[in-house]
Write a protein that holds these residues in place. Sequence first.
Motif, PDB file in Angstrom:
ATOM      1  N   TYR A 456       0.851  -1.396  -0.090  1.00 15.41           N
ATOM      2  CA  TYR A 456      -0.070   0.135  -0.014  1.00 15.41           C
ATOM      3  C   TYR A 456       0.733   1.205   0.014  1.00 15.41           C
ATOM      4  O   TYR A 456       0.510   2.365  -0.848  1.00 15.41           O
ATOM      5  CB  TYR A 456      -1.207  -0.184   1.236  1.00 15.41           C
ATOM      6  CG  TYR A 456      -1.877   1.222   1.137  1.00 15.41           C
ATOM      7  CD1 TYR A 456      -3.049   1.358   0.501  1.00 15.41           C
ATOM      8  CD2 TYR A 456      -1.591   2.320   2.010  1.00 15.41           C
ATOM      9  CE1 TYR A 456      -3.899   2.523   0.506  1.00 15.41           C
ATOM     10  CE2 TYR A 456      -2.356   3.602   1.827  1.00 15.41           C
ATOM     11  CZ  TYR A 456      -3.451   3.587   1.373  1.00 15.41           C
ATOM     12  OH  TYR A 456      -4.174   4.635   1.322  1.00 15.41           O
ATOM     13  N   TYR A 587       0.777   8.634   6.266  1.00 14.28           N
ATOM     14  CA  TYR A 587      -0.386   8.654   5.936  1.00 14.28           C
ATOM     15  C   TYR A 587      -0.801  10.101   5.964  1.00 14.28           C
ATOM     16  O   TYR A 587      -0.135  10.875   6.531  1.00 14.28           O
ATOM     17  CB  TYR A 587      -1.407   7.815   6.909  1.00 14.28           C
ATOM     18  CG  TYR A 587      -1.080   6.321   6.860  1.00 14.28           C
ATOM     19  CD1 TYR A 587      -1.067   5.502   5.544  1.00 14.28           C
ATOM     20  CD2 TYR A 587      -0.917   5.642   7.859  1.00 14.28           C
ATOM     21  CE1 TYR A 587      -0.787   4.280   5.646  1.00 14.28           C
ATOM     22  CE2 TYR A 587      -0.490   4.496   8.161  1.00 14.28           C
ATOM     23  CZ  TYR A 587      -0.538   3.681   7.003  1.00 14.28           C
ATOM     24  OH  TYR A 587      -0.351   2.288   6.837  1.00 14.28           O
ATOM     25  N   ASP A 592      -5.781   9.237   2.591  1.00 13.75           N
ATOM     26  CA  ASP A 592      -6.033   8.316   3.358  1.00 13.75           C
ATOM     27  C   ASP A 592      -7.163   8.326   4.357  1.00 13.75           C
ATOM     28  O   ASP A 592      -7.422   9.655   4.793  1.00 13.75           O
ATOM     29  CB  ASP A 592      -4.649   7.726   4.067  1.00 13.75           C
ATOM     30  CG  ASP A 592      -3.481   7.593   2.986  1.00 13.75           C
ATOM     31  OD1 ASP A 592      -3.826   6.907   2.056  1.00 13.75           O
ATOM     32  OD2 ASP A 592      -2.581   8.062   3.333  1.00 13.75           O
ATOM     33  N   TRP A 596      -6.065   6.661  10.133  1.00 20.34           N
ATOM     34  CA  TRP A 596      -5.174   6.223   9.891  1.00 20.34           C
ATOM     35  C   TRP A 596      -3.970   7.161  10.526  1.00 20.34           C
ATOM     36  O   TRP A 596      -2.997   6.873  10.589  1.00 20.34           O
ATOM     37  CB  TRP A 596      -4.883   5.675   8.559  1.00 20.34           C
ATOM     38  CG  TRP A 596      -5.572   4.666   8.016  1.00 20.34           C
ATOM     39  CD1 TRP A 596      -6.244   3.793   8.791  1.00 20.34           C
ATOM     40  CD2 TRP A 596      -5.488   3.998   6.752  1.00 20.34           C
ATOM     41  NE1 TRP A 596      -7.001   2.876   8.044  1.00 20.34           N
ATOM     42  CE2 TRP A 596      -6.484   2.873   6.812  1.00 20.34           C
ATOM     43  CE3 TRP A 596      -4.945   4.332   5.436  1.00 20.34           C
ATOM     44  CZ2 TRP A 596      -6.523   1.961   5.711  1.00 20.34           C
ATOM     45  CZ3 TRP A 596      -5.133   3.377   4.513  1.00 20.34           C
ATOM     46  CH2 TRP A 596      -5.782   2.419   4.502  1.00 20.34           C
ATOM     47  N   ARG A 604      -4.530   0.156   9.989  1.00 23.45           N
ATOM     48  CA  ARG A 604      -3.639   0.936   9.016  1.00 23.45           C
ATOM     49  C   ARG A 604      -2.868  -0.408   8.303  1.00 23.45           C
ATOM     50  O   ARG A 604      -2.322  -1.225   8.889  1.00 23.45           O
ATOM     51  CB  ARG A 604      -2.661   1.828   9.936  1.00 23.45           C
ATOM     52  CG  ARG A 604      -3.251   2.799  10.373  1.00 23.45           C
ATOM     53  CD  ARG A 604      -2.620   3.751  11.171  1.00 23.45           C
ATOM     54  NE  ARG A 604      -1.873   3.148  12.125  1.00 23.45           N
ATOM     55  CZ  ARG A 604      -0.541   3.343  12.719  1.00 23.45           C
ATOM     56  NH1 ARG A 604       0.035   4.431  12.127  1.00 23.45           N
ATOM     57  NH2 ARG A 604      -0.009   2.830  13.735  1.00 23.45           N
TER      58      ARG A 604
END
Length: 654
Positions: A456, A587, A592, A596, A604
């Motif tokens: 991610y 983040y 996001d 998070w 997360r």
Amino acid sequence: MTQQDRRLGMHCPITRRDFVSGTAVAIGALGWGGSAAAQLTVGGAGETYPPAKTGMRGSHPGSFEVAHLMRDGALDLDSVKDQGEVYDLVIVGGGLSGLSAAHFYRKAVGSDARILILENHDDFGGHAKRNEFMVDGKKVVINGGTLNIESPARYNLWAREVLDDMGVDLARYEVANVENATLYSEMGLARGHFFDKETWQVDRLVVPEAGRRSDSVFTSAFLAKTPLSPKARGDLLRLVAAEQPDYLAGMSVADKKAFLATTSFQDYYLKTVKIDPQALWFFQQMGTGSFCVGADATPALFGWVQGYPGFSGLGLGPIPDGLFSDLPGGQHGRQKETHVAVHFPDGNATVARLLVSSLVPNATSGRTQEDMGTAMFDYGQLDLPSNPVRIRLNSIVVNVRHDGDPSSAREAILTYANGDQLKSVRGKSVILACWNMAIPYMMPELPETQKEALAYGVKGPLIYTNVVLRNWRAFQNLGVSSISTPTMFHDSVALTEAASLGALSHARSPDEPIALHLTKFMNSPGLPRRDQHRIGRAELLGLSFETFERETRSQLARLLGPGGFDPARDIAAITVNRWPHGYAYTYNSLYDPVEWVYSETETRPCVVGRKPFGLVAIANSDAAASPHTDAAMLEAHRAVSETIERETYPFARR
């Protein structure tokens, strides 16, 4: 060669390493085809002391190409030479997290523990890279990556333990650098702003009055020297006026913070405060130093936390440790930095060198903080069979798998590329202290949800270009120590922070050699942040050292030429520290989920991704979603704790 290139000094005899030196890899040896393969080198001892290498450094040629082949499934993992080596712990990654993990593990289980560290670069330290030069008989040192020990008072317990164990005494260091701390200001040097002709139809360096803080340069006298329109000048004066309006009148404090968290800094200035777009020129790089993206992709709330103008009338109260301390989710205090930072001459490479001195004592006679200024390391000592801890450089790990079912296996097998071969070793425990993005390709047996979480966070690309000058008289003549250049190839140019360490002394006179620190962030304004990182990484890898050299020489000639600078005469060396996978992904509330960013939620991706699997634990700054050194050390301690728990209670394996 053109006449312009000769004026820039492109013909001058500096070392230009824009190629892979050493032994070429045979096409069949690593199991891929194609004409480029025969020209690719993986590893090789090299002929130069790694910190002294110039040209293209950072992710240097040879340190990543095989990893790309791993990503593309182009390696033949059936042709692997087993080294017959078994270790108590194998650590993938020799950066600060990996070195700290080795230190924590030895403390926990004893100094006889057999540990192997596999590092893909030709030097240890990861992003904590040291560049050193010898110019006219003087040693000049600068960081090639990790810059500072930021906000040391906020360091977590385990990071402080590493510093203490290594004998790092920040107070003693600061006392020794009292005179250096005011060197440039006492010379009357300030931060200049360079307006380039491509943007403003004129090249113009504007320098504020000496001694004026960078956050208070917007005076009528300063702005009158700029090419800004009268409206833009007026808007800047309005922005910094003592009395500020409430631009979000009618909202509660919580709603204001929520608005600022989901509005870009650029939109807040242009659409809410309504400053002229020309005035945004001064602020467009806001956020790059933390997120590798600028004002278009950084939340306005971060601008408030960092003390930018235009927020004082909103009634938000004092800046808390956590950005959203009064909203659900609590505090995430590491988001806020203090202005205190400790900078060794080579950045945090000093810490990496101290760790290696402790782990592999025969590699250097240096032991103390001060020794690290000039200590030499014998790289031939790092991987001797007699060492309890071995550091194997130029070794790109391409596969990690359990020897059997992960729930019951007693060893893991690690395959890596070194020289012209794929090789393997075994570890009773493994810690992956490398980049999260590489782990799903490296370890296919991980659960899919964990691989998705690891993939991610896209790391932010950036470049630190270090230029060594034979003298810095042009800076003195122009009255500057640094220059902001937000719309040029490099966005900033600065004399290195004045710092001495032991026998390594910083230049006190403009007649002495000195290093310049130039930064470039590979962003693409207007796109989502992760897309900017992906595009920037591809663009960065497509830039040759020749391009960097020409652009660097040209930019310095334009900035410093009026001060008497001659790039052909005054430049002694250029090192480009290329980091296509640079800062850990932090983040960002524009893209996001807010929770998070401002709380430690279990959802997360960094938390999901760092879970231990069988014999494998994960330690790196990505695991904390933070690019800070103390985060890397914190995650190293967590991974070692998980490893020790599993080794002590095997039935608790996850």
